[in-house]
Write a protein that holds these residues in place. Structure first.
Motif, PDB file in Angstrom:
ATOM      1  N   ILE A  52      13.858  14.328   0.436  1.00 57.76           N
ATOM      2  CA  ILE A  52      14.968  13.474   0.039  1.00 57.76           C
ATOM      3  C   ILE A  52      14.866  13.238  -1.461  1.00 57.76           C
ATOM      4  N   PRO A  53      15.866  13.658  -2.240  1.00 58.69           N
ATOM      5  CA  PRO A  53      15.787  13.486  -3.701  1.00 58.69           C
ATOM      6  C   PRO A  53      15.537  12.024  -4.086  1.00 58.69           C
ATOM      7  N   GLY A  54      14.575  11.829  -4.971  1.00 62.85           N
ATOM      8  CA  GLY A  54      14.298  10.482  -5.448  1.00 62.85           C
ATOM      9  C   GLY A  54      13.318   9.695  -4.610  1.00 62.85           C
ATOM     10  N   TYR A  55      12.852  10.278  -3.510  1.00 66.64           N
ATOM     11  CA  TYR A  55      11.907   9.584  -2.623  1.00 66.64           C
ATOM     12  C   TYR A  55      10.596  10.353  -2.531  1.00 66.64           C
ATOM     13  N   ARG A  56       9.500   9.621  -2.439  1.00 67.64           N
ATOM     14  CA  ARG A  56       8.180  10.198  -2.233  1.00 67.64           C
ATOM     15  C   ARG A  56       7.755   9.894  -0.805  1.00 67.64           C
ATOM     16  N   THR A  57       7.374  10.925  -0.071  1.00 66.81           N
ATOM     17  CA  THR A  57       6.913  10.768   1.308  1.00 66.81           C
ATOM     18  C   THR A  57       5.493  10.216   1.329  1.00 66.81           C
ATOM     19  N   VAL A  58       5.272   9.220   2.184  1.00 71.43           N
ATOM     20  CA  VAL A  58       3.941   8.633   2.363  1.00 71.43           C
ATOM     21  C   VAL A  58       3.576   8.711   3.833  1.00 71.43           C
ATOM     22  N   PHE A  59       2.461   9.356   4.118  1.00 74.88           N
ATOM     23  CA  PHE A  59       1.984   9.469   5.501  1.00 74.88           C
ATOM     24  C   PHE A  59       1.142   8.248   5.864  1.00 74.88           C
ATOM     25  N   ILE A  60       1.407   7.734   7.062  1.00 74.06           N
ATOM     26  CA  ILE A  60       0.661   6.603   7.600  1.00 74.06           C
ATOM     27  C   ILE A  60      -0.157   7.076   8.799  1.00 74.06           C
ATOM     28  N   PRO A  61      -1.482   7.137   8.688  1.00 76.69           N
ATOM     29  CA  PRO A  61      -2.309   7.597   9.807  1.00 76.69           C
ATOM     30  C   PRO A  61      -2.169   6.680  11.034  1.00 76.69           C
ATOM     31  N   VAL A 113       0.828  -1.212   0.000  1.00 71.62           N
ATOM     32  CA  VAL A 113       0.000   0.000   0.000  1.00 71.62           C
ATOM     33  C   VAL A 113       0.862   1.261   0.000  1.00 71.62           C
ATOM     34  N   THR A 114       2.040   1.197   0.610  1.00 73.10           N
ATOM     35  CA  THR A 114       2.923   2.365   0.611  1.00 73.10           C
ATOM     36  C   THR A 114       3.389   2.671  -0.803  1.00 73.10           C
ATOM     37  N   LYS A 115       3.750   1.638  -1.544  1.00 79.40           N
ATOM     38  CA  LYS A 115       4.209   1.827  -2.918  1.00 79.40           C
ATOM     39  C   LYS A 115       3.094   2.403  -3.794  1.00 79.40           C
ATOM     40  N   ILE A 116       1.882   1.904  -3.633  1.00 84.89           N
ATOM     41  CA  ILE A 116       0.759   2.407  -4.431  1.00 84.89           C
ATOM     42  C   ILE A 116       0.480   3.869  -4.092  1.00 84.89           C
ATOM     43  N   ALA A 117       0.474   4.213  -2.799  1.00 86.65           N
ATOM     44  CA  ALA A 117       0.214   5.595  -2.393  1.00 86.65           C
ATOM     45  C   ALA A 117       1.301   6.535  -2.897  1.00 86.65           C
ATOM     46  N   ALA A 118       2.532   6.051  -2.943  1.00 88.21           N
ATOM     47  CA  ALA A 118       3.641   6.882  -3.394  1.00 88.21           C
ATOM     48  C   ALA A 118       3.645   7.066  -4.899  1.00 88.21           C
ATOM     49  N   ALA A 119       3.286   6.028  -5.633  1.00 86.95           N
ATOM     50  CA  ALA A 119       3.551   6.008  -7.074  1.00 86.95           C
ATOM     51  C   ALA A 119       2.376   6.379  -7.960  1.00 86.95           C
TER      52      ALA A 119
END
Length: 321
Positions: free
Chosen positions: A312-321, A109-115
């Motif tokens: 952070i270059p190259g990274y997408r931040t994903v918030f986890i409630p 789910v983290t990958k889907i939310a990020a991408a």
């Protein structure tokens, strides 16, 4: 009922983690989901500052344009939020079931939310706005950003014979070769140098995916058109982002002396139905690892500090409630 959420009460201040009233489904197609992961996209930042072209100026607001959530029946879905006042950066969100897509059972789910948001821009652009034909070539302007890096992968995955990535970050430029770029171009402060580099590497591309606009786009358009062997051969320019500026100065001769076709890709340029139709196939590719993404998880409780910290270059931040 109440929940925790990231709340924007002023467009001049980052969201704060607060207790907030839980949203309530209103229509037959709406449902309340428990939010599992939410990406911090540039589009989210512009909406939370009131600068996005779709912003209504409504305050207070909960930012977040999409996410991964769990429906009451346990099904996990990727969803887009219905408006800009009740976003996805919260414990719960209201989703329109017609605008949600079921996810595979073991999906990350983290990958889907990020991408999904950054990958969707190039995916829809090359399948709906200017369908990429196998063997064509693509220039990604702004390829060192998250969306640009995924655009390189998407273009190659959809059949591009040659992909050129252009950007500023030298480390990210080097990495582009490992994910599908056949050639990279370092954008310079000196526009003449930039023009020469782009002309040498990308004069004959068929499609440009542009995440920068501003001066880099103005320089690139003229550099490519002047260097093309046959100016009557179409150059499709797809404008997606404006990281370098909201406007450009373009001589009228650029449109009269060459077959330049300018168009955009975003909310309004493509219907919601068209976007929705593309989501399942993109989810399948992300789940299979055909398009990679680097994500970092951050508790939603840390939203205020994270919002103002350097990314952070190259990274997408994903918030986890």
């Amino acid at each position: 009922m109440s929940m925790h959420a990231a709340v924007v009460r002023s467009f001049d201040h980052p969201p704060r983690y607060e207790v907030y009233d839980s949203p309530e489904p209103a229509g037959a197609h709406e449902a309340l989901v428990d939010v599992l992961a939410v990406g911090l996209h540039p589009r989210v930042r512009s909406g939370a500052s009131g600068r996005h072209y779709t912003s209504t100026g409504t305050l207070p607001m909960i930012p977040g344009i999409d996410g991964v959530g769990r429906l009451p029946d346990g099904q996990r879905v990727y969803f887009a939020t219905p408006d800009d006042a009740w976003g996805s950066m919260a414990d719960q969100a209201v989703v329109d079931r017609r605008k949600s897509v079921p996810l595979p059972e073991n999906v990350d789910v983290t990958k889907i939310a990020a991408a999904m948001n950054p990958a969707m821009s190039a995916w829809v652009a090359l399948r709906r706005r200017v369908p990429l034909r196998p063997g064509q070539s693509v220039l990604v302007l702004g390829a060192t950003g998250n969306a640009g890096g995924m655009a390189v992968q998407v273009a190659k995955h959809l059949g591009a014979a040659r992909v050129v990535g252009a950007g500023r970050n030298p480390e990210r430029l080097a990495e582009l070769r490992t994910i599908g770029a056949d050639e990279v171009v370092a954008l310079a402060d000196d526009q003449e140098v930039t023009a020469q580099r782009l002309a040498a590497a990308a004069a004959e591309v068929d499609i440009v995916i542009d995440y920068l606009w501003g001066q880099p786009a103005a320089t690139a358009i003229m550099a490519l058109l002047k260097a093309r062997a046959d100016r009557s051969r179409a150059l499709d320019w797809i404008q997606i982002g404006a990281l370098a500026g909201p406007t450009i100065e373009l001589p009228s001769v650029a449109l009269r002396s060459a077959n330049l076709r300018l168009q955009g890709n975003g909310q309004g340029a493509v219907s919601a139905q068209a976007y929705l139709a593309e989501l399942p196939s993109l989810i399948d590719e992300l789940d299979a690892g055909a398009i990679s993404v680097n994500a970092r998880q951050v508790p939603l409780a840390d939203v205020e500090a994270t919002w103002t910290a350097a990314e952070i270059p190259g990274y997408r931040t994903v918030f986890i409630p």
